[in-house]
Enzyme design. Structure first.
Site, mmCIF file in Angstrom:
data_model
loop_
_atom_site.group_PDB
_atom_site.id
_atom_site.type_symbol
_atom_site.label_atom_id
_atom_site.label_comp_id
_atom_site.label_asym_id
_atom_site.label_seq_id
_atom_site.Cartn_x
_atom_site.Cartn_y
_atom_site.Cartn_z
ATOM 1 N N GLY A 1 -6.599 1.637 9.743
ATOM 2 C CA GLY A 1 -6.849 2.653 10.766
ATOM 3 C C GLY A 1 -8.305 2.702 11.196
ATOM 4 O O GLY A 1 -8.627 3.215 12.260
ATOM 5 N N GLY A 2 -9.177 2.196 10.333
ATOM 6 C CA GLY A 2 -10.602 2.132 10.634
ATOM 7 C C GLY A 2 -11.241 1.072 9.762
ATOM 8 O O GLY A 2 -12.166 1.331 9.010
ATOM 9 N N GLY A 3 -10.693 -0.143 9.843
ATOM 10 C CA GLY A 3 -11.168 -1.242 9.004
ATOM 11 C C GLY A 3 -10.569 -1.235 7.618
ATOM 12 O O GLY A 3 -11.036 -1.947 6.723
ATOM 13 N N SER A 4 -9.497 -0.464 7.415
ATOM 14 C CA SER A 4 -8.980 -0.225 6.063
ATOM 15 C C SER A 4 -8.293 -1.413 5.421
ATOM 16 O O SER A 4 -7.961 -1.366 4.235
ATOM 17 C CB SER A 4 -8.016 0.964 6.084
ATOM 18 O OG SER A 4 -8.701 2.143 6.421
ATOM 19 N N LYS B 1 0.837 -1.203 0.000
ATOM 20 C CA LYS B 1 0.000 0.000 0.000
ATOM 21 C C LYS B 1 0.868 1.246 0.000
ATOM 22 O O LYS B 1 1.898 1.297 0.686
ATOM 23 C CB LYS B 1 -0.916 -0.007 1.233
ATOM 24 C CG LYS B 1 -1.898 1.169 1.297
ATOM 25 C CD LYS B 1 -2.719 1.115 2.576
ATOM 26 C CE LYS B 1 -3.747 2.239 2.625
ATOM 27 N NZ LYS B 1 -4.543 2.227 3.880
ATOM 28 N N SER C 1 -9.328 2.012 3.155
ATOM 29 C CA SER C 1 -8.523 2.737 2.190
ATOM 30 C C SER C 1 -7.453 1.866 1.499
ATOM 31 O O SER C 1 -6.801 2.328 0.560
ATOM 32 C CB SER C 1 -7.829 3.913 2.875
ATOM 33 O OG SER C 1 -6.971 3.471 3.912
#
Length: 613
Positions: free
Chosen positions: A309-312, A212, A288
């Site tokens: 960071g939030g389910g990314s 990534k 993301s």
């Protein structure tokens, strides 16, 4: 703006909250009040936010979305918890595992991970049923290379051709931000020579791995999905996790596409294109870590790295029908990762199979010294997958109101998968209550927004002077991110402490918490979003609904594909585990995969890099 002040919630003490199935705690569904915006509409909204009316608009937005009620003006008695570090307990036991020596190198850890894999095809299926669709695994690549049926150089050439084809109309898959043909072929030639000499470094030697574009990997810049960040922060070295993969002989094939600054859930990037879903190119891959999920799903790489960071990691993995593993906070060193959200973001693994996620986990994980001098370092356990069926007395906690807060297709599929898991292994499903889930989502948003704003502040001269280099949706995100006060941040950390106490209580009687991974499947990419990005907080809240505890509380979690909706789009089931209990999670994910394997479907866009022709 005291004139408009909303009365805040007074939270009862943790000890007075009933977490049992008979609890009367109210389940608050997501109350997102923000219309979808893209194209000219998002431009107008951006201009308003950046005008003298911006402060008032942000105040209204925060109030309408219940942040004032549940965070800003709330009364919590807990002290704030700023970093979700977890102590490793001496009596923490996991079943059927192999404990790794901390002195081992990454190739040595990978070698031991191979000993933990199933040895026969019968162990990879249910009652010997063969899968209808088979993804090439790390061991498939290793076997092909060792037998000289194919070489890393041949695979690299096929990869390059496939990425080139996928980048052009009509597909325009948006897999990568950057890849370097010369560098890929150089790595492949070196790997081919090692196999020719009979001296591969590990089973990862010659295996294609994508990274990534939030993680440093030479020779590429790290853009974070922007057009400017790499100019301010040059990439000078590999990230620690990338170094470990390189030491194993992996071929690092480039930097995958991502939502700009990780500030969204769709994976639509106005600078580098939308990452598209291999199961339907007109739908999102999720974000993301969108490109990483998409390349694994499409067969271009058996594994990829993302940042969650939030389910990314888990969210796009579920939408694209692959495995997503997010380890415990601190399990994988974060050196060389963009510091966008340093207490919620963690490197994670996307893989075609649970077995491949295990190999990658062994390669990049580390025995982290404890943050407390008096406590023990967190040991690395690897699950012995041939013995998964021997696990006994496993308890899975399920909060019914939360579990069912999703589309009918997702609810029915995940419930059916859980029922089959219980039927085959006899593991007990315990009904529990996990209170204040939506309130935790709001606290997580305040936290990740504030941390990203603070991180970007070091580049304030750059983005303050030239906002035109941001996508329109990212400009809105940056403005919102700066709208939270220090008091709101501290109250969010009080909620973190409170939620961690709830989860510890659940884990005192259960091994894992089970839920769908996302509340909806991949939605349509609309043309008006391609040049501006989009704001779709309603769908965003549905996609992130089950992800927050993994990030906000630093807990390990894994998603595994369990079926499809009526349109043939993948659905994932998630297991959330105790701190440092990755081995148990991988055991359960493997068990679930074994049940569902025979029903897996081939994506519409799929590249067979090991084909014989």
């Amino acid at each position: 703006m005291d004139l408009f002040k909303t009365k805040g919630v007074v939270y009862k003490p943790v000890k007075d909250v009933n977490l049992g199935p008979d609890s009367t705690e109210f389940y608050l569904q997501a109350n997102v009040k923000a219309p979808r915006m893209a194209g000219i509409v998002v431009k107008i909204f951006t201009w308003l936010l950046e005008s003298i009316f911006g402060g008032f608009l942000l105040y209204i937005l925060k109030g309408n979305n219940l942040i004032h009620k549940h965070i800003t003006n709330a009364d919590l008695e807990e002290s704030p918890l700023y970093v979700p570090l977890h102590q490793f307990e001496a009596d923490q036991k996991e079943q059927e595992v192999k404990c790794l020596d901390s002195a081992l190198t990454s190739p040595e850890k990978v070698h031991l991970a191979i000993d933990c894999l199933p040895t026969t095809t019968l162990e990879k299926s249910v009652n010997g049923t063969k899968p209808s669709f088979h993804r090439w695994t790390i061991m498939d690549y290793f076997g092909a290379y060792t037998s000289q049926d194919i070489t890393p150089n041949m695979v690299a050439e096929r990869f390059i051709a496939s990425v080139g084809e996928s980048s052009k109309p009509p597909l325009q898959m948006g897999f990568f931000i950057n890849y370097n043909v010369e560098d890929i072929l150089k790595q492949a030639n070196e790997s081919t020579l090692r196999y020719h000499k009979g001296e591969p470094i590990s089973v990862l030697d010659g295996v294609l791995v994508a990274i990534k574009d939030e993680i440093d990997c030479l020779p590429y810049p790290t853009t974070g999905g922007t057009k400017w960040l790499h100019k301010q922060r040059p990439c000078l070295n590999d990230a620690c996790c990338v170094k470990r993969l390189r030491l194993c002989g992996a071929i690092l094939v480039g930097k995958t596409n991502m939502h700009e600054l990780g500030a969204g859930t769709s994976g639509i990037n106005p600078h580098y294109g939308a990452s598209r879903n291999p199961y339907d190119v007109n739908r999102i891959a999720g974000g993301s870590s969108s490109g990483s999920a998409s390349v694994v799903s499409a067969g271009l790489c058996p594994i990829a790295l993302g940042v969650d960071g939030g389910g990314s990691v888990r969210m796009p993995a579920a939408l694209c029908g692959v495995v997503g593993l997010k380890p415990t906070f601190g399990r994988i060193p974060h050196d060389g990762v963009l510091p966008l959200n340093w207490t919620v973001g963690m490197v994670g693994i996307l893989a075609g199979t649970v077995e491949d996620s295990l190999i990658a986990y062994a390669a990049i994980s580390a025995e982290i010294p404890s943050h407390l001098p008096s406590s023990l370092p967190a040991k690395i356990n690897l699950p012995l997958l041939p013995l998964t069926k021997s696990l006994s007395d496993i308890k899975l906690a399920k909060y019914g109101k939360w579990f069912d807060d999703c589309s009918d297709d997702v609810r029915i599929c995940c419930s059916h998968a859980l029922s089959k898991l219980h039927g085959r292994y006899g593991w007990k499903i315990e009904d529990v209550t996990l209170p204040e889930i939506e309130e935790m989502r709001l606290a997580h948003y305040v936290t990740i927004a504030s941390e990203c704003h603070a991180s970007l502040d070091s580049f304030r001269n750059k983005y303050g002077r030239d906002l035109a280099e941001f996508g329109w949706d990212a400009r809105v995100a940056v403005k919102i991110y700066g709208a939270f006060s220090s008091m709101e941040y501290i109250k969010a950390q009080k909620m973190r402490n409170r939620q961690l106490q709830f989860h510890h209580q659940i884990f005192s009687t259960a091994d894992v918490i089970v839920s769908p991974t996302t509340a909806v499947t991949a939605y349509q990419i609309q043309n008006d979003a391609l040049k501006t990005g989009e704001l779709d907080y309603v769908n965003g809240a549905a996609l992130i609904r089950y992800s927050i505890a993994g990030n906000f509380l630093g807990l390990p979690a894994v998603t595994v594909p369990v079926g499809y909706d009526k349109s043939g789009l993948p659905i994932g089931l998630q297991f959330i585990g105790k701190p440092w209990a990755e081995a148990t999670l991988i055991h359960l994910a493997f068990a679930m995969q074994s049940i569902c394997l025979s029903e897996y479907r081939k994506p519409i866009i799929f590249y067979d890099l090991l084909r014989k022709n």
